[in-house]
Design a protein around this motif. Structure first.
Motif, PDB file in Angstrom:
ATOM      1  N   VAL A   1       0.837  -1.201   0.000  1.00  0.00           N
ATOM      2  CA  VAL A   1       0.000   0.000   0.000  1.00  0.00           C
ATOM      3  C   VAL A   1       0.871   1.249   0.000  1.00  0.00           C
ATOM      4  O   VAL A   1       0.639   2.186  -0.779  1.00  0.00           O
ATOM      5  N   ARG A   2       1.877   1.267   0.860  1.00  0.00           N
ATOM      6  CA  ARG A   2       2.757   2.444   0.934  1.00  0.00           C
ATOM      7  C   ARG A   2       3.540   2.630  -0.365  1.00  0.00           C
ATOM      8  O   ARG A   2       3.705   3.755  -0.841  1.00  0.00           O
ATOM      9  N   ARG A   3       4.033   1.539  -0.937  1.00  0.00           N
ATOM     10  CA  ARG A   3       4.789   1.628  -2.200  1.00  0.00           C
ATOM     11  C   ARG A   3       3.921   2.178  -3.320  1.00  0.00           C
ATOM     12  O   ARG A   3       4.326   3.101  -4.052  1.00  0.00           O
ATOM     13  N   ILE A   4       2.732   1.628  -3.469  1.00  0.00           N
ATOM     14  CA  ILE A   4       1.852   2.042  -4.563  1.00  0.00           C
ATOM     15  C   ILE A   4       1.428   3.494  -4.391  1.00  0.00           C
ATOM     16  O   ILE A   4       1.413   4.270  -5.349  1.00  0.00           O
ATOM     17  N   ALA A   5       1.091   3.881  -3.165  1.00  0.00           N
ATOM     18  CA  ALA A   5       0.709   5.273  -2.916  1.00  0.00           C
ATOM     19  C   ALA A   5       1.865   6.213  -3.223  1.00  0.00           C
ATOM     20  O   ALA A   5       1.671   7.274  -3.840  1.00  0.00           O
TER      21      ALA A   5
ATOM     22  N   GLN B   1       2.242   6.613  -7.030  1.00  0.00           N
ATOM     23  CA  GLN B   1       1.207   7.462  -7.626  1.00  0.00           C
ATOM     24  C   GLN B   1       1.473   8.939  -7.333  1.00  0.00           C
ATOM     25  O   GLN B   1       1.303   9.802  -8.202  1.00  0.00           O
ATOM     26  N   LEU B   2       1.901   9.228  -6.112  1.00  0.00           N
ATOM     27  CA  LEU B   2       2.194  10.614  -5.744  1.00  0.00           C
ATOM     28  C   LEU B   2       3.430  11.124  -6.478  1.00  0.00           C
ATOM     29  O   LEU B   2       3.460  12.276  -6.927  1.00  0.00           O
ATOM     30  N   SER B   3       4.431  10.283  -6.612  1.00  0.00           N
ATOM     31  CA  SER B   3       5.640  10.689  -7.331  1.00  0.00           C
ATOM     32  C   SER B   3       5.324  11.016  -8.784  1.00  0.00           C
ATOM     33  O   SER B   3       5.829  12.006  -9.337  1.00  0.00           O
ATOM     34  N   GLN B   4       4.476  10.204  -9.402  1.00  0.00           N
ATOM     35  CA  GLN B   4       4.085  10.460 -10.785  1.00  0.00           C
ATOM     36  C   GLN B   4       3.304  11.767 -10.908  1.00  0.00           C
ATOM     37  O   GLN B   4       3.522  12.550 -11.842  1.00  0.00           O
ATOM     38  N   ALA B   5       2.406  12.015  -9.956  1.00  0.00           N
ATOM     39  CA  ALA B   5       1.620  13.247  -9.991  1.00  0.00           C
ATOM     40  C   ALA B   5       2.511  14.471  -9.837  1.00  0.00           C
ATOM     41  O   ALA B   5       2.363  15.468 -10.556  1.00  0.00           O
TER      42      ALA B   5
ATOM     43  N   GLN C   1       5.729  14.700 -10.529  1.00  0.00           N
ATOM     44  CA  GLN C   1       6.559  14.832 -11.735  1.00  0.00           C
ATOM     45  C   GLN C   1       5.788  15.518 -12.862  1.00  0.00           C
ATOM     46  O   GLN C   1       6.321  16.386 -13.563  1.00  0.00           O
ATOM     47  N   ILE C   2       4.533  15.132 -13.027  1.00  0.00           N
ATOM     48  CA  ILE C   2       3.705  15.737 -14.072  1.00  0.00           C
ATOM     49  C   ILE C   2       3.497  17.221 -13.792  1.00  0.00           C
ATOM     50  O   ILE C   2       3.609  18.066 -14.685  1.00  0.00           O
ATOM     51  N   LEU C   3       3.197  17.560 -12.547  1.00  0.00           N
ATOM     52  CA  LEU C   3       2.935  18.957 -12.188  1.00  0.00           C
ATOM     53  C   LEU C   3       4.174  19.825 -12.325  1.00  0.00           C
ATOM     54  O   LEU C   3       4.074  21.023 -12.628  1.00  0.00           O
ATOM     55  N   GLN C   4       5.337  19.247 -12.103  1.00  0.00           N
ATOM     56  CA  GLN C   4       6.567  20.037 -12.127  1.00  0.00           C
ATOM     57  C   GLN C   4       7.229  20.101 -13.498  1.00  0.00           C
ATOM     58  O   GLN C   4       8.244  20.793 -13.653  1.00  0.00           O
TER      59      GLN C   4
ATOM     60  N   ALA D   1       3.428  21.170  -4.027  1.00  0.00           N
ATOM     61  CA  ALA D   1       4.051  21.254  -2.703  1.00  0.00           C
ATOM     62  C   ALA D   1       3.270  20.424  -1.677  1.00  0.00           C
ATOM     63  O   ALA D   1       3.861  19.741  -0.827  1.00  0.00           O
ATOM     64  N   GLU D   2       1.959  20.450  -1.772  1.00  0.00           N
ATOM     65  CA  GLU D   2       1.125  19.687  -0.840  1.00  0.00           C
ATOM     66  C   GLU D   2       1.305  18.180  -1.048  1.00  0.00           C
ATOM     67  O   GLU D   2       1.284  17.404  -0.094  1.00  0.00           O
ATOM     68  N   LEU D   3       1.511  17.785  -2.292  1.00  0.00           N
ATOM     69  CA  LEU D   3       1.713  16.364  -2.571  1.00  0.00           C
ATOM     70  C   LEU D   3       3.062  15.879  -2.044  1.00  0.00           C
ATOM     71  O   LEU D   3       3.201  14.713  -1.655  1.00  0.00           O
ATOM     72  N   GLN D   4       4.047  16.776  -2.020  1.00  0.00           N
ATOM     73  CA  GLN D   4       5.325  16.422  -1.397  1.00  0.00           C
ATOM     74  C   GLN D   4       5.125  16.094   0.078  1.00  0.00           C
ATOM     75  O   GLN D   4       5.698  15.127   0.606  1.00  0.00           O
ATOM     76  N   GLN D   5       4.305  16.882   0.748  1.00  0.00           N
ATOM     77  CA  GLN D   5       3.991  16.614   2.154  1.00  0.00           C
ATOM     78  C   GLN D   5       3.220  15.307   2.300  1.00  0.00           C
ATOM     79  O   GLN D   5       3.432  14.541   3.242  1.00  0.00           O
TER      80      GLN D   5
END
Length: 303
Positions: A15-19, A22-26, A28-31, A139-143
């Motif tokens: 669960v932690r890996r998959i989450a 997904q956050l890392s991909q999001a 990367q796309i935003l940045q 920035a919020e997704l980094q948190q």
């Protein structure tokens, strides 16, 4: 391996890996400064939906943490919905044009495409702080990534998975039964949501028996295409009828709405037929079956 559990990892680790992925991909796309904003918003919202599908599967293990996590990603997706909704209207119109290629409709489709393009541009222009919004979200997704490291899944994996599978599947069968009795846009939308979450759950668990679950996943992909296209046309109907000043002559509007009704009838008919097959099994039996697959799969791991 992406959006699915691995045989060697615990449920919590998966669960932690998959989450985190997904956050890392999001992020990367935003940045990515070269990324088209419409595409970026669409892709980020998809990641949020997949995250919500993930946490719904293990909601009993997350306990009190579940609601806050689910609501946060739901609201984060809604923050980006204005532009995505305007874009999806254009995509729906293009699909409708493919369904009705008669040249007699060419001028009608061209007129509504122009009007929807103008409407979308107005949404973009009015959202003057869009770039700031996307930067803030990144920035919020980094948190959020840091918070994922502390997620705990309490309870036996088999019980957690069975509970999550059964609850969403039960809601799907309930909505489907109500839909047969009293069809409505709201119930079609509810079936769409449940079938989408069910698809995510099957994707996550695919490796427990790929031959069986890949076939189910393919059928769910088709069902979600039917229900998703129907939902988009329902939204288009609401927008067109709710903003008469935007869409021109009443006769043109009625002609387009007639085509939409024909297409929705076909999509709903095909969708209901497929949904009846996918949700034919009783919820308790279905969840128990997948739990057994998981248990046997885990027992086969080496080391």
């Amino acid at each position: 391996m992406g959006y699915q559990f691995k045989q060697q990892e615990s449920l919590a680790s998966g669960v932690r890996r998959i989450a985190d992925e997904q956050l890392s991909q999001a992020i990367q796309i935003l940045q990515d400064p070269e990324q088209n904003r419409h595409y970026a918003i669409h892709e980020v919202r998809k990641r949020f939906k997949k995250l919500r599908g993930l946490v719904r599967l293990v909601r009993s293990g997350l306990g009190d943490e579940y609601s806050a996590i689910n609501v946060w990603y739901r609201d984060a997706g809604r923050r980006l919905s204005r532009i995505r909704d305007a874009e999806s209207l254009l995509e729906s119109l293009q699909s409708l044009q493919l369904r009705f290629p008669d040249p007699a409709y060419s001028a009608l489709f061209a007129e509504f495409e122009n009007r929807l393009q103008t409407r979308k541009q107005k949404v973009v222009d009015e959202w003057v702080d869009l770039d700031q919004e996307l930067e803030q979200l990144s920035a919020e997704l980094q948190q959020s990534k840091q918070l994922v490291e502390n997620w705990k899944i309490k309870g036996a994996s088999t019980k957690v998975l069975k509970a999550g599978l059964k609850q969403n599947y039960q809601r799907g069968t309930d909505a489907l039964a109500q839909l047969h009795q009293s069809p409505s846009d709201d119930l079609f939308h509810e079936c769409r949501k449940r079938s989408k979450y069910h698809l995510y759950h099957i994707r996550l668990l695919n490796e427990v028996w790929p031959t069986i679950l890949s076939a189910r996943q393919a059928e769910l992909d088709e069902l979600n295409d039917y229900l998703g296209d129907d939902h988009d046309l329902a939204v288009m109907t609401q927008v067109i009828t709710g903003e008469p000043e935007t869409f021109g002559l009443a006769a043109d509007v009625e002609q387009l709405l007639t085509l939409i009704r024909q297409q929705r009838h076909d999509l709903q008919t095909a969708g209901l037929k497929l949904a009846d097959r996918i949700f034919a099994e009783k919820p308790k039996a279905f969840a128990h079956r997948i739990k057994r697959y998981w248990k046997l799969w885990k027992a086969d791991r080496v080391g």
